[in-house]
Motif scaffolding. Sequence first.
Motif, PDB file in Angstrom:
ATOM      1  N   TRP A   1     -14.482  -8.097   1.118  1.00 18.11           N
ATOM      2  CA  TRP A   1     -13.493  -8.229   2.193  1.00 18.11           C
ATOM      3  C   TRP A   1     -14.166  -8.659   3.500  1.00 18.11           C
ATOM      4  N   ALA A   2     -15.272  -8.025   3.834  1.00 21.05           N
ATOM      5  CA  ALA A   2     -15.982  -8.373   5.074  1.00 21.05           C
ATOM      6  C   ALA A   2     -16.494  -9.811   5.015  1.00 21.05           C
ATOM      7  N   GLY A   3     -17.054 -10.200   3.875  1.00 17.91           N
ATOM      8  CA  GLY A   3     -17.603 -11.544   3.736  1.00 17.91           C
ATOM      9  C   GLY A   3     -16.531 -12.615   3.851  1.00 17.91           C
ATOM     10  N   ILE A   4     -15.409 -12.421   3.165  1.00 13.46           N
ATOM     11  CA  ILE A   4     -14.357 -13.440   3.188  1.00 13.46           C
ATOM     12  C   ILE A   4     -13.688 -13.492   4.555  1.00 13.46           C
TER      13      ILE A   4
ATOM     14  N   LEU B   1     -19.150   1.908  -7.011  1.00  8.88           N
ATOM     15  CA  LEU B   1     -19.574   0.512  -7.008  1.00  8.88           C
ATOM     16  C   LEU B   1     -18.418  -0.413  -6.653  1.00  8.88           C
ATOM     17  N   HIS B   2     -17.243  -0.114  -7.173  1.00 12.49           N
ATOM     18  CA  HIS B   2     -16.075  -0.947  -6.880  1.00 12.49           C
ATOM     19  C   HIS B   2     -15.740  -0.926  -5.396  1.00 12.49           C
ATOM     20  N   VAL B   3     -15.779   0.241  -4.787  1.00  7.69           N
ATOM     21  CA  VAL B   3     -15.461   0.341  -3.359  1.00  7.69           C
ATOM     22  C   VAL B   3     -16.488  -0.433  -2.528  1.00  7.69           C
ATOM     23  N   ALA B   4     -17.766  -0.272  -2.841  1.00  7.33           N
ATOM     24  CA  ALA B   4     -18.815  -0.980  -2.101  1.00  7.33           C
ATOM     25  C   ALA B   4     -18.687  -2.489  -2.286  1.00  7.33           C
TER      26      ALA B   4
ATOM     27  N   ALA C   1     -15.305  -4.648 -18.268  1.00  6.50           N
ATOM     28  CA  ALA C   1     -14.777  -5.951 -18.640  1.00  6.50           C
ATOM     29  C   ALA C   1     -14.416  -6.763 -17.401  1.00  6.50           C
ATOM     30  N   PRO C   2     -14.470  -8.117 -17.496  1.00  2.59           N
ATOM     31  CA  PRO C   2     -14.201  -8.957 -16.320  1.00  2.59           C
ATOM     32  C   PRO C   2     -12.838  -8.718 -15.683  1.00  2.59           C
ATOM     33  N   LEU C   3     -11.768  -8.598 -16.499  1.00  2.03           N
ATOM     34  CA  LEU C   3     -10.437  -8.415 -15.922  1.00  2.03           C
ATOM     35  C   LEU C   3     -10.321  -7.075 -15.200  1.00  2.03           C
ATOM     36  N   GLN C   4     -10.989  -6.060 -15.733  1.00  2.00           N
ATOM     37  CA  GLN C   4     -10.981  -4.761 -15.062  1.00  2.00           C
ATOM     38  C   GLN C   4     -11.689  -4.855 -13.711  1.00  2.00           C
ATOM     39  N   ILE C   5     -12.805  -5.570 -13.672  1.00  4.20           N
ATOM     40  CA  ILE C   5     -13.549  -5.747 -12.421  1.00  4.20           C
ATOM     41  C   ILE C   5     -12.688  -6.481 -11.398  1.00  4.20           C
ATOM     42  N   LEU C   6     -12.008  -7.543 -11.842  1.00  3.51           N
ATOM     43  CA  LEU C   6     -11.165  -8.311 -10.936  1.00  3.51           C
ATOM     44  C   LEU C   6     -10.004  -7.471 -10.405  1.00  3.51           C
ATOM     45  N   TRP C   7      -9.387  -6.686 -11.294  1.00  4.51           N
ATOM     46  CA  TRP C   7      -8.227  -5.901 -10.866  1.00  4.51           C
ATOM     47  C   TRP C   7      -8.619  -4.852  -9.830  1.00  4.51           C
ATOM     48  N   PHE C   8      -9.683  -4.112 -10.107  1.00  8.33           N
ATOM     49  CA  PHE C   8     -10.117  -3.082  -9.159  1.00  8.33           C
ATOM     50  C   PHE C   8     -10.612  -3.703  -7.858  1.00  8.33           C
ATOM     51  N   ASN C   9     -11.293  -4.850  -7.956  1.00 11.01           N
ATOM     52  CA  ASN C   9     -11.774  -5.518  -6.753  1.00 11.01           C
ATOM     53  C   ASN C   9     -10.625  -5.878  -5.824  1.00 11.01           C
TER      54      ASN C   9
ATOM     55  N   ILE D   1      -8.642  -2.557  -4.489  1.00 16.52           N
ATOM     56  CA  ILE D   1      -9.340  -1.867  -3.403  1.00 16.52           C
ATOM     57  C   ILE D   1      -9.437  -2.773  -2.175  1.00 16.52           C
ATOM     58  N   GLY D   2      -9.723  -4.060  -2.409  1.00 16.55           N
ATOM     59  CA  GLY D   2      -9.792  -4.993  -1.294  1.00 16.55           C
ATOM     60  C   GLY D   2      -8.474  -5.096  -0.552  1.00 16.55           C
ATOM     61  N   CYS D   3      -7.368  -5.073  -1.296  1.00 13.52           N
ATOM     62  CA  CYS D   3      -6.044  -5.123  -0.673  1.00 13.52           C
ATOM     63  C   CYS D   3      -5.797  -3.878   0.179  1.00 13.52           C
ATOM     64  N   THR D   4      -6.252  -2.738  -0.307  1.00 10.68           N
ATOM     65  CA  THR D   4      -6.090  -1.497   0.455  1.00 10.68           C
ATOM     66  C   THR D   4      -6.867  -1.558   1.770  1.00 10.68           C
ATOM     67  N   ILE D   5      -8.123  -1.993   1.693  1.00 15.80           N
ATOM     68  CA  ILE D   5      -8.949  -2.110   2.906  1.00 15.80           C
ATOM     69  C   ILE D   5      -8.347  -3.118   3.875  1.00 15.80           C
ATOM     70  N   ALA D   6      -7.931  -4.269   3.334  1.00 15.92           N
ATOM     71  CA  ALA D   6      -7.373  -5.322   4.185  1.00 15.92           C
ATOM     72  C   ALA D   6      -6.066  -4.892   4.838  1.00 15.92           C
ATOM     73  N   THR D   7      -5.269  -4.087   4.128  1.00 19.54           N
ATOM     74  CA  THR D   7      -3.995  -3.615   4.689  1.00 19.54           C
ATOM     75  C   THR D   7      -4.235  -2.686   5.874  1.00 19.54           C
TER      76      THR D   7
END
Length: 297
Positions: free
Chosen positions: A84-87, A75-78, A180-188, A191-197
């Motif tokens: 990333w695509a949207g932004i 779910l986090h990867v999706a 938890a919200p902070l966990q969701i934000l951190w993983f988001n 993973i987003g940074c990895t894809i964007a890189t």
Amino acid sequence: METRQDPVAAAGFILLASALIAGTTLLAKLAGQDHLGDPLHPLQISHGRFLFAFIAISLMAGVLRPRFSRPALGLHVARSASGWAGISLMFAAVTFIPLADATAISFLNPIIAMVLAIPLLGERVGPWRWGAAAIALVGAFVLIQPGTGSFHPAALLALAAAFIMGFEITLIKRLTGREAPLQILWFNNAIGCTIATIAVLFVWQTPSAGQWIALACLGTMMATAQACFIQGMKRADASFVAPFQYATLIFAGLYDFVGFSAIPAATSILGAGIIIAGGVILAWRETRATRRPIQAR
């Protein structure tokens, strides 16, 4: 520990988040045009957003030291890939069209999420919700103006961003019940940074000093906005918080006027108003649907 309800603080947090989110689009526009140096590609701007947001949230996690549970990586990867695509599409759109117009189109997110929740989450949609979707869609057509001389193809980029971010919302709904919200934000952001890189390797150019500052501010502001939004949602009902989110449109219009001397056209104001009306109706209906089972219990 449950957070005490404080509507005034909730409104303050949401307004601050709205100002920061609108500010990120302003910085994206500055970096994507020639104001700070040679224009950066939208993929490089989104890379800066995720990179510096990840750094900010990691520092926050280092201070708070939360306990992370086992993440739902699929779910986090999706969610992160769609975010990333949207932004990236949104940053591309604001390079060519006014910030207020792109922001107004992005307010189709909850409407699109409602429609996608039917096949993806198995939710039922009644006539009020369909009516809200129809109203918002009319506003989008007024704003985009397809088939007229005022139509700009970049508006379709903002519309595509809204669809992808609407899909992201359905994934967030599934995650919020598990982690938890902070966990969701951190993983988001990780993973987003990895894809964007990976994506930025194909379009990389060395930013100027001003562009580096803009990208750092963009990512930090986005991370701060996400934290403010969570704090606001914890302190008041969604029905109270929802209207304040539309202040993003006011801030975007103000930034566009101050930074680029852009004055919204009458059709832009009308279209944005219709989209907001649809969103408010949807928020009101969602709140009523949520309260019914609570009252029954």
